[in-house]
Design an enzyme around this catalytic site. Sequence first.
Site, PDB file in Angstrom:
ATOM      1  N   GLN A  67       4.537  -3.629 -16.291  1.00 49.14           N
ATOM      2  CA  GLN A  67       4.570  -2.186 -16.052  1.00 49.14           C
ATOM      3  C   GLN A  67       5.789  -1.766 -15.231  1.00 49.14           C
ATOM      4  O   GLN A  67       5.904  -0.603 -14.852  1.00 49.14           O
ATOM      5  CB  GLN A  67       3.263  -1.694 -15.427  1.00 49.14           C
ATOM      6  N   GLN A  76      -2.055   7.983 -15.205  1.00 47.10           N
ATOM      7  CA  GLN A  76      -2.698   6.678 -15.450  1.00 47.10           C
ATOM      8  C   GLN A  76      -4.188   6.866 -15.731  1.00 47.10           C
ATOM      9  O   GLN A  76      -4.744   6.263 -16.655  1.00 47.10           O
ATOM     10  CB  GLN A  76      -2.476   5.773 -14.236  1.00 47.10           C
ATOM     11  N   GLY A 135      -5.990   4.178   0.625  1.00 38.73           N
ATOM     12  CA  GLY A 135      -6.342   4.659  -0.714  1.00 38.73           C
ATOM     13  C   GLY A 135      -7.171   3.622  -1.456  1.00 38.73           C
ATOM     14  O   GLY A 135      -8.227   3.931  -2.028  1.00 38.73           O
ATOM     15  N   HIS A 136      -6.707   2.350  -1.404  1.00 39.28           N
ATOM     16  CA  HIS A 136      -7.469   1.280  -2.062  1.00 39.28           C
ATOM     17  C   HIS A 136      -8.846   1.126  -1.401  1.00 39.28           C
ATOM     18  O   HIS A 136      -9.842   0.914  -2.079  1.00 39.28           O
ATOM     19  CB  HIS A 136      -6.733  -0.053  -1.937  1.00 39.28           C
ATOM     20  N   GLY A 163      -2.340  -5.153  -5.004  1.00 41.33           N
ATOM     21  CA  GLY A 163      -2.231  -5.630  -3.625  1.00 41.33           C
ATOM     22  C   GLY A 163      -1.513  -4.624  -2.747  1.00 41.33           C
ATOM     23  O   GLY A 163      -1.444  -3.436  -3.074  1.00 41.33           O
ATOM     24  N   LYS A 188      -4.398   9.740  -7.514  1.00 43.40           N
ATOM     25  CA  LYS A 188      -2.956   9.921  -7.268  1.00 43.40           C
ATOM     26  C   LYS A 188      -2.156   9.634  -8.535  1.00 43.40           C
ATOM     27  O   LYS A 188      -1.180  10.293  -8.824  1.00 43.40           O
ATOM     28  CB  LYS A 188      -2.461   9.019  -6.135  1.00 43.40           C
ATOM     29  N   SER A 245       0.537   5.374  -0.515  1.00 48.27           N
ATOM     30  CA  SER A 245       1.104   4.602  -1.616  1.00 48.27           C
ATOM     31  C   SER A 245       1.683   3.319  -1.050  1.00 48.27           C
ATOM     32  O   SER A 245       2.242   3.327   0.058  1.00 48.27           O
ATOM     33  CB  SER A 245       2.217   5.410  -2.300  1.00 48.27           C
ATOM     34  N   LEU A 291      -2.568  -3.489   0.045  1.00 50.84           N
ATOM     35  CA  LEU A 291      -3.681  -2.538   0.136  1.00 50.84           C
ATOM     36  C   LEU A 291      -3.498  -1.544   1.284  1.00 50.84           C
ATOM     37  O   LEU A 291      -3.007  -1.889   2.355  1.00 50.84           O
ATOM     38  CB  LEU A 291      -4.995  -3.299   0.318  1.00 50.84           C
ATOM     39  N   HIS A 292      -3.888  -0.301   1.026  1.00 54.04           N
ATOM     40  CA  HIS A 292      -3.855   0.744   2.049  1.00 54.04           C
ATOM     41  C   HIS A 292      -5.165   1.530   1.970  1.00 54.04           C
ATOM     42  O   HIS A 292      -6.049   1.191   1.154  1.00 54.04           O
ATOM     43  CB  HIS A 292      -2.626   1.649   1.864  1.00 54.04           C
TER      44      HIS A 292
HETATM   45  O1  PAF Z   1      -2.651   1.503 -10.135  1.00 56.44           O
HETATM   46  C1  PAF Z   1      -2.295   0.318 -10.033  1.00 56.44           C
HETATM   47  O2  PAF Z   1      -2.255  -0.264  -8.941  1.00 56.44           O
HETATM   48  C2  PAF Z   1      -1.903  -0.444 -11.284  1.00 56.44           C
HETATM   49  O3  PAF Z   1      -1.263   0.376 -12.196  1.00 56.44           O
HETATM   50  C3  PAF Z   1      -3.109  -1.173 -11.942  1.00 56.44           C
HETATM   51  C4  PAF Z   1      -4.148  -0.176 -12.416  1.00 56.44           C
HETATM   52  C5  PAF Z   1      -3.740  -2.126 -10.944  1.00 56.44           C
HETATM   53  C6  PAF Z   1      -2.629  -1.964 -13.147  1.00 56.44           C
HETATM   54  O4  PAF Z   1      -1.702  -2.937 -12.802  1.00 56.44           O
END
Ligand code: PAF
Length: 270
Positions: free
Chosen positions: A49, A141, A24-25, A19, A137, A173, A21-22
């Site tokens: 995480q 990951q 990038g998303h 969530g 970015k 971010s 959201l910016h």
């Molecule tokens: O990159 C993210 O926003 C998170 O690490 C993800 C991949 C949604 C997992 O929670």
Amino acid sequence: MSRAVRRDGKRLGFVPTMGALHEGHLSLLSAARASCDIVTASIFVNPTQFGPNEDLEKYPRSFERDCELLEKEGVDVLFAPSVEEMYPAGAVTWVTVEELSGKLDGRSRPGHFRGVTTIVSKLFHVVEPDVAFFGQKDAAQVAIIRRMVRDLNLPVEIAACPIVREVDGLAMSSRNAYLDPQQRKQALVLHRSLMRVEKRVDEGERKAAKLVAAAREEFGREPAVRLDYFEIVDAQSLDPLEDVSKGAVAAVAAYVGPTRLIDNLVLREG
Ligand code: PAF
């Protein structure tokens, strides 16, 4: 639903998010839209995480606004589970990508990637996408998720999309929202250090140690920002490289005040 989609010969794209959201998303969503028939997004602030002293409680949450954006972007399905749904009481099963999960951000954030790979594999099981979209970015990951997918024979393609930046270069971010105006300016040192390294590579420098030293020098000029790491690594193994070769990634993480930001650049030989 994913089975019905596949039965109809359609391609299902998936954009997992936490969530807030910016742009990038939104770029991930439009990449998904461009290559898939149906697009699913998820919003889930994944507690596993975050480390015990990290920003889980204050992580930006803007669910209503996110839903509006997703609708505007033409997302077909939103999956927004509760913590209890994803982690039923007594859940003790983890997905861990050994070795890689202890590199770069994994070194500074123990357990972070175990949380990421566990939730991403659970989301993959629920959504069953043909292709999942992640931002470059988070270079570590991306490498770790690719390895997980390969090692576990997961039937999903991983697409990494380019970093989206503000006009002055700051990588987008959700955590940029934490920065006050002064920190916002200081944060530009991450991008400046990468630009300096790119310039040195363009000029012919190949020695990673020299390039890292140049980046550190840049950080020396912005003492308010605390460098966590600056490394030049192989994009797949995340191992440090001695010489820059094709596919090398310059990756940086730094604390601007209490806010930890990351950025990176894929280095191309001139
Ligand atoms: O990159 C993210 O926003 C998170 O690490 C993800 C991949 C949604 C997992 O929670």
